[in-house]
Design a protein around this motif. Structure first.
Motif, PDB file in Angstrom:
ATOM      1  N   ARG A 270      11.082  14.423  37.413  1.00 13.87           N
ATOM      2  CA  ARG A 270      11.730  14.028  36.160  1.00 13.87           C
ATOM      3  C   ARG A 270      10.655  13.597  35.168  1.00 13.87           C
ATOM      4  O   ARG A 270       9.639  13.009  35.538  1.00 13.87           O
TER       5      ARG A 270
ATOM      6  N   ILE B 276      12.014  11.619  27.853  1.00 17.32           N
ATOM      7  CA  ILE B 276      11.700  11.874  26.442  1.00 17.32           C
ATOM      8  C   ILE B 276      11.668  10.527  25.728  1.00 17.32           C
ATOM      9  O   ILE B 276      12.645   9.781  25.741  1.00 17.32           O
TER      10      ILE B 276
ATOM     11  N   TYR C  69       6.130  17.398  30.437  1.00 15.63           N
ATOM     12  CA  TYR C  69       7.136  18.399  30.090  1.00 15.63           C
ATOM     13  C   TYR C  69       6.710  19.734  30.696  1.00 15.63           C
ATOM     14  O   TYR C  69       6.527  20.736  30.006  1.00 15.63           O
TER      15      TYR C  69
ATOM     16  N   THR D 285      20.496  14.987  30.901  1.00 16.29           N
ATOM     17  CA  THR D 285      19.371  15.637  31.574  1.00 16.29           C
ATOM     18  C   THR D 285      19.364  17.108  31.196  1.00 16.29           C
ATOM     19  O   THR D 285      20.425  17.749  31.146  1.00 16.29           O
TER      20      THR D 285
ATOM     21  N   LEU E 155      13.574  22.559  31.064  1.00 14.76           N
ATOM     22  CA  LEU E 155      12.555  22.773  30.037  1.00 14.76           C
ATOM     23  C   LEU E 155      13.110  23.516  28.828  1.00 14.76           C
ATOM     24  O   LEU E 155      12.740  23.237  27.678  1.00 14.76           O
TER      25      LEU E 155
ATOM     26  N   VAL F 120      14.746  21.252  26.037  1.00 14.24           N
ATOM     27  CA  VAL F 120      13.999  20.184  25.361  1.00 14.24           C
ATOM     28  C   VAL F 120      14.264  20.180  23.863  1.00 14.24           C
ATOM     29  O   VAL F 120      14.452  19.126  23.241  1.00 14.24           O
TER      30      VAL F 120
ATOM     31  N   ILE G 267      14.118  15.130  31.545  1.00 17.29           N
ATOM     32  CA  ILE G 267      13.830  16.542  31.775  1.00 17.29           C
ATOM     33  C   ILE G 267      13.645  16.763  33.280  1.00 17.29           C
ATOM     34  O   ILE G 267      12.872  16.056  33.935  1.00 17.29           O
ATOM     35  N   ASP G 268      14.381  17.715  33.818  1.00 14.33           N
ATOM     36  CA  ASP G 268      14.227  18.169  35.192  1.00 14.33           C
ATOM     37  C   ASP G 268      13.738  19.613  35.117  1.00 14.33           C
ATOM     38  O   ASP G 268      14.522  20.531  34.807  1.00 14.33           O
ATOM     39  N   PRO G 269      12.455  19.855  35.354  1.00 18.66           N
ATOM     40  CA  PRO G 269      11.917  21.218  35.193  1.00 18.66           C
ATOM     41  C   PRO G 269      12.608  22.261  36.070  1.00 18.66           C
ATOM     42  O   PRO G 269      12.525  23.462  35.777  1.00 18.66           O
TER      43      PRO G 269
END
Length: 386
Positions: free
Chosen positions: A32, A35, A120, A353, A356, A359, A377-379
């Motif tokens: 995680r 932002i 990120y 959430t 990418l 964003v 952010i959860d890639p």
């Protein structure tokens, strides 16, 4: 690897070189990233931030034409170690890290650097000495809030507030909410919070504010159930008259010792503590005009524009003004454990959430305080809307 890259104010997801851990460093898979409001500002005011950073000797801040991967709120899983590390955790261990690394003797701040990648992204390199394992099975979406909550904890500690003092938190964005949560954790008995947004006022109450006011309809400094003992200069002067008349009635009494002691105590637990968490021009001056006598004002809101205030307001009321930024490693570690053991519940802060590719939408959504407080952010997520 994929990362959300910002250049000239535009956010795009594209493939960038995967980072490699150097000496003393660890490679993480990002679980995680948070932002931060500073990321929103950096997107559109990069040149101004770079100029300001240069004045304090940090020359790695990106300018608008540079490519930067934001993200200084970091939680991830251990993948690989660089040379000279202690290899404290097994692969797959969940950790959080302070957003700083060092190559040789050159330090870099992750997420605000031209040369190193922020969170990120799918992976990030962090410094082993600034990395901490996540205790008690705390989930990544809570552990990642260690960094912003540590900012609040540092401001609370810097104020030296005691449990009996009244705290006023002006502005209930992420910084103000972190301050409120940490004031509650410190056992402060009376917390007054003020914000224009109904949604943020609701969050302030959930995080521990005792009284929450809309500054358009109520003065936060008149809303405390424990009003300050001295509100005006005449009251303060009359206190001096009354004290001198009583002390000088006693023959051969070293009355001046009483004033020396009073100067050392500075009215003790009666001094209000005000946390300025808005960070817009004019706010400091407004607080100096409205705050009670002998308050301590802690400026935790980052105003990125030139500002002015009237020193005579602070001088006449003998107000202490402090400025707060960041945290130290001990505060970061203590914040992590306060979150993990339930002393502070950060869950109300998380309102969305995204992956990418979400964003850009998250940055837009954070412009409306009625919709969101903190978006993560959860890639590995495909979510494109918070």
């Amino acid at each position: 690897m994929n990362a959300a890259v910002c250049t000239r104010g535009e956010l795009t997801v594209r493939e960038v070189p995967a980072p490699r851990p150097g000496p003393g460093q660890i490679l993480l898979d990002v679980a995680r990233a948070g932002i931060c409001g500073s990321d929103l500002h950096a997107r559109v005011h990069a040149d101004h931030l770079a100029d300001m950073s240069a004045t304090v000797g940090y020359t790695d801040a990106p300018r608008s034409e540079d490519e930067v991967v934001f993200g200084h709120e970091i939680c991830g899983e251990v993948v690989e170690y660089g040379a000279g590390t202690h290899r404290r955790w097994s692969p797959g261990s969940l950790v959080v890290a302070m957003p700083m690394i060092r190559n040789g003797r050159t330090p870099y701040i992750l997420g605000t650097s031209k040369h190193v990648t922020g969170a990120y992204a799918e992976q990030i390199v962090v410094q082993e000495s600034f990395t901490f394992d996540v205790p008690n099975g705390m989930p990544a979406q809570h552990a990642v809030l260690t960094e912003p909550m540590a900012v609040g904890w540092h401001a609370v500690r810097k104020s030296r507030i005691t449990r009996k003092q009244t705290a006023y938190v002006i502005g209930c964005g992420p910084v103000g909410l972190a301050v409120i949560g940490m004031l509650k954790a410190a056992g402060v008995r009376t917390i007054i919070a003020s914000d224009l947004s109904p949604a943020r006022r609701d969050l302030a109450g959930r995080l521990g504010a005792d009284v929450v006011v809309d500054p358009r309809t109520a003065d936060p400094f008149e809303s405390s159930p424990h009003p300050p003992k001295l509100s005006t200069i005449p009251e303060f002067l009359n206190l001096g008259f009354d004290a001198m008349e009583k002390l000088r009635r006693i023959p051969r009494t070293p009355w001046w010792l009483a004033f020396r002691a009073m100067h050392g105590l500075r009215l003790g637990d009666s001094r209000p503590v005000v946390f300025e968490c808005v960070g817009v021009p004019g706010m400091i001056d407004s607080i100096l005009g409205s705050a009670p006598l002998m308050s301590t004002v802690v400026v935790a809101g980052a105003c990125l524009e030139p500002d002015t205030f009237h020193p005579s307001r602070a001088i006449g009321k003998e107000i202490d003004v402090l400025f707060s930024v960041g945290y130290d490693p001990g505060e970061f570690r203590d914040t992590l454990h306060m979150l993990a053991d339930g002393t502070v519940d950060p869950s109300p802060l998380v309102t969305g959430t995204v992956g990418l590719h979400g964003v850009e939408a998250a940055f837009s959504a954070l412009g409306d305080p009625e919709r969101h407080a903190k978006i993560l952010i959860d890639p590995r997520s495909d979510a494109v809307a918070p």
